[in-house]
Design an enzyme around this catalytic site. Structure first.
Site, short mmCIF file in Angstrom:
data_model
loop_
_atom_site.label_atom_id
_atom_site.label_comp_id
_atom_site.label_asym_id
_atom_site.label_seq_id
_atom_site.Cartn_x
_atom_site.Cartn_y
_atom_site.Cartn_z
N ARG A 61 0.88 -1.17 -0.07
CA ARG A 61 0.02 0.07 -0.24
C ARG A 61 0.93 1.57 0.26
O ARG A 61 0.13 2.53 0.41
CB ARG A 61 -1.09 0.27 0.73
CG ARG A 61 -2.03 -0.69 1.52
CD ARG A 61 -2.68 -1.57 0.59
NE ARG A 61 -3.50 -2.44 1.41
CZ ARG A 61 -4.50 -2.52 0.18
NH1 ARG A 61 -4.31 -2.60 -1.35
NH2 ARG A 61 -5.53 -3.61 0.32
N ASN A 251 -11.69 -10.71 -3.00
CA ASN A 251 -11.98 -10.54 -4.24
C ASN A 251 -10.75 -11.42 -5.09
O ASN A 251 -9.31 -11.26 -4.99
CB ASN A 251 -11.80 -9.61 -5.00
CG ASN A 251 -12.67 -9.19 -6.48
OD1 ASN A 251 -12.67 -10.26 -7.06
ND2 ASN A 251 -12.62 -7.96 -7.47
N ASP A 278 -1.65 -13.30 -1.71
CA ASP A 278 -2.27 -11.70 -1.63
C ASP A 278 -3.13 -11.24 -0.63
O ASP A 278 -3.88 -10.20 -0.12
CB ASP A 278 -3.95 -12.21 -2.89
CG ASP A 278 -4.92 -10.89 -2.86
OD1 ASP A 278 -4.42 -10.05 -3.17
OD2 ASP A 278 -5.86 -11.29 -3.56
O1 DOR Z 1 -8.98 -9.14 -1.94
C1 DOR Z 1 -8.14 -7.84 -2.45
N1 DOR Z 1 -8.36 -7.46 -2.50
N2 DOR Z 1 -8.22 -8.63 -4.33
C2 DOR Z 1 -8.28 -8.58 -5.20
O2 DOR Z 1 -7.49 -8.36 -6.07
C3 DOR Z 1 -7.37 -6.54 -4.51
C4 DOR Z 1 -6.89 -6.41 -2.91
C5 DOR Z 1 -6.56 -5.27 -2.61
O3 DOR Z 1 -5.65 -4.30 -3.11
O4 DOR Z 1 -6.90 -4.73 -1.71
#
Ligand code: DOR
Length: 394
Positions: A61, A251, A278
């Protein structure tokens, strides 16, 4: 700096024995039984020594969203999870599309100095979905490009990006999601884009890495592609093999029993190249407002060890292969194995220890996890980067 780790159960993709490892100047120099050295010793009796883990799919981030995570908190979280190398996604602010932003991240990671960081570039400039001219200005050290959750909706743009990536020896990492279908059916949305991205990989010959595969159909397409010799690798996330029918927002979403069983079978059968967490930290407020994602880098090993080795009985070596050796291979680094001449990036774990996951103890700023209260086996006890301890509870 010299270090002797004694009496550990030494496990990597190709070996499993009790012995000692001698490290000098950050490199594994000797392995065997009853090694004797006049240097600092760690007695690891009862513990397992693995190559530390490499995560191909991480969000730290920074720049832009440091209230969720920053490179420092993320690095400490990674080390606590047994990871010493991460591949960072480009959905920062500004988006990682220029060497200026990429170098900012790499320099910050070096200043923190805990783990190795590779920063992905976006496929299109600032995720605009069209312009790929910035790819010509990237340094050759940028090995992977990815559009993250945006994917590239325009197939011609993706085709041209793959042609460029092939020319410069880069991997295109794909979060497969057709956004026009996401509100209709998330499975169809994932499956459609998995199929398209494989078709483009076949046409261009570009190396494609499919991120967080979550459906049976997507995995079937990948297996078919691998059988045909298409240059495709894939990763599976811990939450997609440990959870079923769970509406925690992530996601791609948590899928069904049949998907989970097929993903685990595919790991057993050798089709899955890597575990990618992820790691997606969010603030409590953002999570309440619907942000998808799981802060997962500190729980990945325990979740995978419990689900795969303890319950489903893949070998410990197989887990090491998909958490260390294969991701190192994909990143093109001499890591991920306990072998003379390799970097002494290692992790000591206590496989007998059962504990309850509690996000209050996370080093990550993101406490968002569906695993709170879950009892797991396999605690990370100590993480070493080039022979130096970067996390220890010993
Ligand atoms: O759940 C998710 N969060 N899937 C992603 O592909 C992006 C990620 C995020 O950057 O928060």
């Amino acid at each position: 700096m010299e270090l002797l780790i004694k009496n550990a159960k030494i496990v990597d993709w190709s070996q499993n024995f009790i012995g000692d490892v001698y490290i000098n100047e950050g490199i594994i120099c000797e392995m065997g039984k009853n090694l004797k050295k006049d240097c600092k010793i760690i007695d690891a009796e009862g513990l397992t020594l693995l190559p530390s883990f490499i995560d191909l799919h991480v969000h730290f981030r920074e720049p832009g969203f440091t209230n969720k995570e920053d490179i420092e908190s993320g690095s400490y979280a990674a080390a606590k999870g047994g990871y010493t190398m991460v591949n960072l996604m480009a959905n920062t602010k500004p988006v990682c599309s220029s060497m200026d932003t990429i170098n900012y991240v790499l320099n910050r990671a070096k200043e923190v100095g805990i783990i190795d960081v590779h920063q992905v570039s976006s496929i299109t400039n600032n995720f605009d979905g069209k312009d790929i001219s910035h790819l010509d200005r990237l340094d050759p050290s940028v090995k992977i490009i990815s559009e993250d959750g945006n994917d590239v909706m325009d197939s011609k743009v993706m085709l041209e990006a793959m042609v460029k990536a092939k020319e410069s020896g880069r991997i295109v990492m794909c979060h497969c999601e057709e956004h026009l279908l996401s509100n209709i059916d998330t499975r169809l949305s994932e499956n459609t884009m998995t199929w398209r991205n494989i078709a483009l990989a076949e046409f261009t010959g570009c190396a494609v890495h499919i991120a967080h595969v979550s459906t049976k159909e997507s995995m079937e397409y990948i297996i078919e592609a691998k059988k045909k010799g298409i240059n495709v690798t894939c990763e599976v996330a811990p939450h997609h093999i440990a959870l079923v029918d769970n509406d925690y927002r992530v996601n791609p979403p948590i899928r069904e029993k049949e998907d989970v069983e097929f993903l685990i079978k595919s790991i057993k059968d050798g089709w899955v190249d890597a575990i990618g967490t992820d790691h997606a930290p969010h603030t409590a407020e953002d999570k309440k407002n619907g942000s998808p994602g799981i802060s997962g880098i500190e729980t990945a090993f325990s979740v995978c060890y419990t689900k795969l080795v303890k319950e489903e009985k893949i070998s410990f070596s197989k887990l090491s292969e998909i958490m260390s050796r294969n991701p190192a291979y994909i990143m093109g680094v001499k890591k991920g194995q306990i072998k003379i001449g390799y970097d002494a990036d290692l992790v000591l774990v206590d496989t007998e220890r059962k504990y309850e996951i509690c996000s209050d103890t996370f080093k990550s700023k993101g406490k968002n996890t569906p695993f709170n209260g879950t009892k797991v086996y396999g605690a990370v006890v100590r993480t070493l980067k080039s022979g130096n301890t970067v996390f220890s509870e010993m």
